[in-house]
Scaffold this motif. Structure first.
Motif, PDB file in Angstrom:
ATOM      1  N   ALA A 188      20.068  34.639  40.339  1.00 40.54           N
ATOM      2  CA  ALA A 188      21.422  34.267  40.932  1.00 40.54           C
ATOM      3  C   ALA A 188      22.436  33.791  39.715  1.00 40.54           C
ATOM      4  O   ALA A 188      22.019  33.510  38.657  1.00 40.54           O
ATOM      5  CB  ALA A 188      21.507  32.888  41.402  1.00 40.54           C
ATOM      6  N   GLN A 189      23.644  34.439  39.940  1.00 38.54           N
ATOM      7  CA  GLN A 189      24.597  34.450  38.878  1.00 38.54           C
ATOM      8  C   GLN A 189      25.365  33.037  38.890  1.00 38.54           C
ATOM      9  O   GLN A 189      25.787  32.716  40.003  1.00 38.54           O
ATOM     10  CB  GLN A 189      25.734  35.445  39.052  1.00 38.54           C
ATOM     11  CG  GLN A 189      26.824  35.411  37.879  1.00 38.54           C
ATOM     12  CD  GLN A 189      27.884  36.547  38.186  1.00 38.54           C
ATOM     13  OE1 GLN A 189      27.842  37.236  39.271  1.00 38.54           O
ATOM     14  NE2 GLN A 189      29.060  36.468  37.318  1.00 38.54           N
ATOM     15  N   TYR A 198      21.055  30.152  47.323  1.00 33.40           N
ATOM     16  CA  TYR A 198      20.793  31.060  48.520  1.00 33.40           C
ATOM     17  C   TYR A 198      20.084  32.212  48.205  1.00 33.40           C
ATOM     18  O   TYR A 198      20.739  32.874  47.250  1.00 33.40           O
ATOM     19  CB  TYR A 198      22.221  31.166  49.239  1.00 33.40           C
ATOM     20  CG  TYR A 198      22.300  31.890  50.417  1.00 33.40           C
ATOM     21  CD1 TYR A 198      21.756  31.588  51.640  1.00 33.40           C
ATOM     22  CD2 TYR A 198      22.750  33.215  50.482  1.00 33.40           C
ATOM     23  CE1 TYR A 198      21.881  32.207  52.854  1.00 33.40           C
ATOM     24  CE2 TYR A 198      22.684  33.922  51.439  1.00 33.40           C
ATOM     25  CZ  TYR A 198      22.209  33.483  52.762  1.00 33.40           C
ATOM     26  OH  TYR A 198      22.234  34.373  53.620  1.00 33.40           O
ATOM     27  N   ALA A 199      19.238  32.595  49.142  1.00 37.64           N
ATOM     28  CA  ALA A 199      18.613  34.027  49.011  1.00 37.64           C
ATOM     29  C   ALA A 199      18.458  34.596  50.305  1.00 37.64           C
ATOM     30  O   ALA A 199      18.319  33.916  51.473  1.00 37.64           O
ATOM     31  CB  ALA A 199      17.341  33.776  48.240  1.00 37.64           C
ATOM     32  N   GLU A 200      18.651  35.858  50.259  1.00 36.50           N
ATOM     33  CA  GLU A 200      18.213  36.533  51.497  1.00 36.50           C
ATOM     34  C   GLU A 200      17.112  37.679  51.290  1.00 36.50           C
ATOM     35  O   GLU A 200      17.138  38.162  50.133  1.00 36.50           O
ATOM     36  CB  GLU A 200      19.519  37.453  51.953  1.00 36.50           C
ATOM     37  CG  GLU A 200      20.551  36.734  52.549  1.00 36.50           C
ATOM     38  CD  GLU A 200      21.869  37.412  52.847  1.00 36.50           C
ATOM     39  OE1 GLU A 200      21.982  38.458  52.423  1.00 36.50           O
ATOM     40  OE2 GLU A 200      22.639  36.956  53.338  1.00 36.50           O
ATOM     41  N   GLY A 256      26.629  43.033  44.117  1.00 38.89           N
ATOM     42  CA  GLY A 256      26.689  41.481  43.693  1.00 38.89           C
ATOM     43  C   GLY A 256      27.196  40.862  45.055  1.00 38.89           C
ATOM     44  O   GLY A 256      26.743  39.376  44.694  1.00 38.89           O
ATOM     45  N   ALA A 257      27.556  41.260  45.785  1.00 40.28           N
ATOM     46  CA  ALA A 257      28.205  40.409  46.662  1.00 40.28           C
ATOM     47  C   ALA A 257      27.262  40.063  47.766  1.00 40.28           C
ATOM     48  O   ALA A 257      26.403  40.580  48.330  1.00 40.28           O
ATOM     49  CB  ALA A 257      29.553  40.992  47.360  1.00 40.28           C
ATOM     50  N   PRO A 263       9.093  45.257  44.591  1.00 41.90           N
ATOM     51  CA  PRO A 263       9.402  44.505  45.634  1.00 41.90           C
ATOM     52  C   PRO A 263      10.717  44.823  46.530  1.00 41.90           C
ATOM     53  O   PRO A 263      11.440  45.774  45.904  1.00 41.90           O
ATOM     54  CB  PRO A 263       9.795  43.149  44.992  1.00 41.90           C
ATOM     55  CG  PRO A 263       9.066  43.055  43.672  1.00 41.90           C
ATOM     56  CD  PRO A 263       9.230  44.523  43.361  1.00 41.90           C
ATOM     57  N   MET A 264      10.848  44.694  47.749  1.00 37.04           N
ATOM     58  CA  MET A 264      12.265  45.061  48.526  1.00 37.04           C
ATOM     59  C   MET A 264      13.322  44.218  47.755  1.00 37.04           C
ATOM     60  O   MET A 264      13.036  43.263  47.193  1.00 37.04           O
ATOM     61  CB  MET A 264      12.130  44.751  49.884  1.00 37.04           C
ATOM     62  CG  MET A 264      10.894  45.676  50.530  1.00 37.04           C
ATOM     63  SD  MET A 264      10.850  45.320  52.486  1.00 37.04           S
ATOM     64  CE  MET A 264       9.873  44.244  52.235  1.00 37.04           C
ATOM     65  N   ALA A 265      14.521  44.783  48.057  1.00 32.06           N
ATOM     66  CA  ALA A 265      15.524  43.930  47.406  1.00 32.06           C
ATOM     67  C   ALA A 265      15.886  42.878  47.882  1.00 32.06           C
ATOM     68  O   ALA A 265      15.420  42.388  49.258  1.00 32.06           O
ATOM     69  CB  ALA A 265      16.928  45.043  47.578  1.00 32.06           C
ATOM     70  N   VAL A 266      16.143  41.713  46.922  1.00 34.60           N
ATOM     71  CA  VAL A 266      16.379  40.496  47.029  1.00 34.60           C
ATOM     72  C   VAL A 266      17.847  40.042  46.683  1.00 34.60           C
ATOM     73  O   VAL A 266      18.245  40.376  45.766  1.00 34.60           O
ATOM     74  CB  VAL A 266      15.555  39.414  46.544  1.00 34.60           C
ATOM     75  CG1 VAL A 266      15.787  37.978  46.937  1.00 34.60           C
ATOM     76  CG2 VAL A 266      14.170  39.731  46.971  1.00 34.60           C
ATOM     77  N   TYR A 267      18.669  39.438  47.891  1.00 32.95           N
ATOM     78  CA  TYR A 267      20.135  38.910  47.424  1.00 32.95           C
ATOM     79  C   TYR A 267      19.970  37.667  46.928  1.00 32.95           C
ATOM     80  O   TYR A 267      19.287  36.846  47.508  1.00 32.95           O
ATOM     81  CB  TYR A 267      21.219  39.153  48.234  1.00 32.95           C
ATOM     82  CG  TYR A 267      22.244  38.337  47.886  1.00 32.95           C
ATOM     83  CD1 TYR A 267      23.160  38.877  47.107  1.00 32.95           C
ATOM     84  CD2 TYR A 267      22.705  36.954  48.356  1.00 32.95           C
ATOM     85  CE1 TYR A 267      24.263  38.298  46.544  1.00 32.95           C
ATOM     86  CE2 TYR A 267      23.645  36.330  48.019  1.00 32.95           C
ATOM     87  CZ  TYR A 267      24.762  37.051  47.305  1.00 32.95           C
ATOM     88  OH  TYR A 267      25.552  36.521  46.505  1.00 32.95           O
ATOM     89  N   ARG A 268      20.374  37.010  45.845  1.00 28.57           N
ATOM     90  CA  ARG A 268      20.258  35.609  45.371  1.00 28.57           C
ATOM     91  C   ARG A 268      21.677  35.406  44.893  1.00 28.57           C
ATOM     92  O   ARG A 268      22.538  35.896  44.255  1.00 28.57           O
ATOM     93  CB  ARG A 268      19.363  35.167  44.304  1.00 28.57           C
ATOM     94  CG  ARG A 268      18.115  35.596  44.592  1.00 28.57           C
ATOM     95  CD  ARG A 268      16.967  35.377  43.597  1.00 28.57           C
ATOM     96  NE  ARG A 268      16.184  36.427  43.304  1.00 28.57           N
ATOM     97  CZ  ARG A 268      15.120  36.183  42.136  1.00 28.57           C
ATOM     98  NH1 ARG A 268      14.670  35.154  41.530  1.00 28.57           N
ATOM     99  NH2 ARG A 268      14.498  37.185  42.057  1.00 28.57           N
TER     100      ARG A 268
END
Length: 333
Positions: free
Chosen positions: A38-39, A52-54, A21-22, A169-174
């Motif tokens: 998003a946490q 924020y998302a990547e 989750g980092a 879907p491909m991984a998303v960071y939020r």
């Protein structure tokens, strides 16, 4: 802005940290389930906040993504967001790694070149700025993202000579971040009121601008968050206020591949993840410059190196520092 690295293991370690989750760069190209929402803390955060998302986009699905992100940005603006900015990752800083000066700028368009060649997907960073935690929760950006954007983030597989979406879907960071401090060519900002004004008027708001964004991703031990910020805020001031050489307008002269000149950053910002990831805390050092060369040359300045040392000594993982170009900005009317 950036820091001197202590752990050189770089992107592979950052990606492993992302699994817990980092905040990190999603540098793999395999398919993975989309990340959870998003946490956010159970208790309300104070001051302005950033969703924020990547994310990654396969080239065959870019047109659909472009339309979807426009709809998402407009929806967020209508729901009270101060600003929505989408930035495409185009390359990497080499000077942040303290590589020899002869390597300066060698990777400045690496990601864009790879995407053009078809060896990597397109990489993006998304910033949705809100004046408060309450406004963010009311806007429900995760739900809007899942509805409008996520369907366009599948990898591309070939079937009968045509690209078709991967099963997942491909991984998303939020994540949700707070701005610790910010600066521009007019001043340094640490109060909630000043940061709010800063976020509402991003330096890269003008359409078709040629500015370069730099995002430095680092992790520190969560227990040293306060002493870290006591060191990193002065580094922001050094990064924002130094330039080379002295000149009449007080902002320096443009940098290039064959000089060490650089102009002041257009803006700088320190973002802290609102929640820790285990024993670590993620930060993004976000800067906007007139050129890649201005940024890279700033790292060669002895003043910056002296200020970065104490900060870098507290970094557990990183830095990873890509370059971005702004693709979309939607401001609150």
């Amino acid at each position: 802005m950036s820091t001197t690295p202590v752990n050189p293991s770089r992107r592979s370690v950052l990606h492993m940290a992302a699994a817990s989750g980092a905040a990190s760069l999603l540098a793999n190209t395999g398919f993975a389930p989309a990340a959870a929402a998003a946490q956010t803390p159970d208790t309300a955060l104070s001051g302005p906040v950033t969703y924020y998302a990547e994310l990654r986009v396969a080239q065959p699905f870019k047109a659909g993504f472009d339309a979807a992100i426009q709809r998402f940005a407009q929806a967020m603006q209508q729901r009270g967001a101060l600003a929505v900015t989408l930035k495409q990752m185009v390359g990497d800083s080499t000077m942040v790694k303290n590589y020899p000066e002869s390597y300066k700028g060698l990777l400045c368009t690496a990601y864009a070149d790879a995407a053009q060649a078809g060896t990597l997907p397109l990489f993006y960073a998304l910033f949705v700025r809100f004046d408060s935690d309450k406004a963010l929760r009311a806007a429900q950006p995760d739900t809007a993202f899942d509805t409008a954007v996520l369907p366009h983030l599948h990898g591309a597989m070939m079937q009968d000579g045509k690209p078709v979406p991967s099963p997942a879907p491909m991984a998303v960071y939020r994540g949700v971040f707070q701005t610790v401090a910010a600066g521009d060519r007019h001043g340094i900002y640490t109060s909630e009121a000043d940061i709010l004004k800063f976020l509402a008027k991003p330096a890269d708001a003008a359409p078709c601008n040629s500015l370069i964004t730099v995002e430095n991703h680092v992790f520190i031990a969560d227990r040293v968050m306060q002493p870290f910020e006591q060191k990193v805020v002065p580094l922001l001031q050094v990064a924002q206020e130094t330039f080379q050489p002295n000149n009449a307008d007080g902002i320096g002269q443009p940098g290039s591949a064959d000089n060490r000149f650089y102009r002041k950053a257009m803006s700088t910002e320190i973002l802290r993840k609102a929640t820790p990831d285990g024993q670590q805390r993620a930060y993004i050092m976000h800067g906007i410059w007139e050129s890649v060369w201005d940024h890279e040359n700033s790292h060669l300045d002895p003043r910056f190196k002296a200020a970065a040392g104490p900060v870098g000594a507290m970094v557990d993982i990183g830095p990873v520092e890509p370059f971005y170009t702004t693709q979309l900005t939607v401001l609150r009317a």
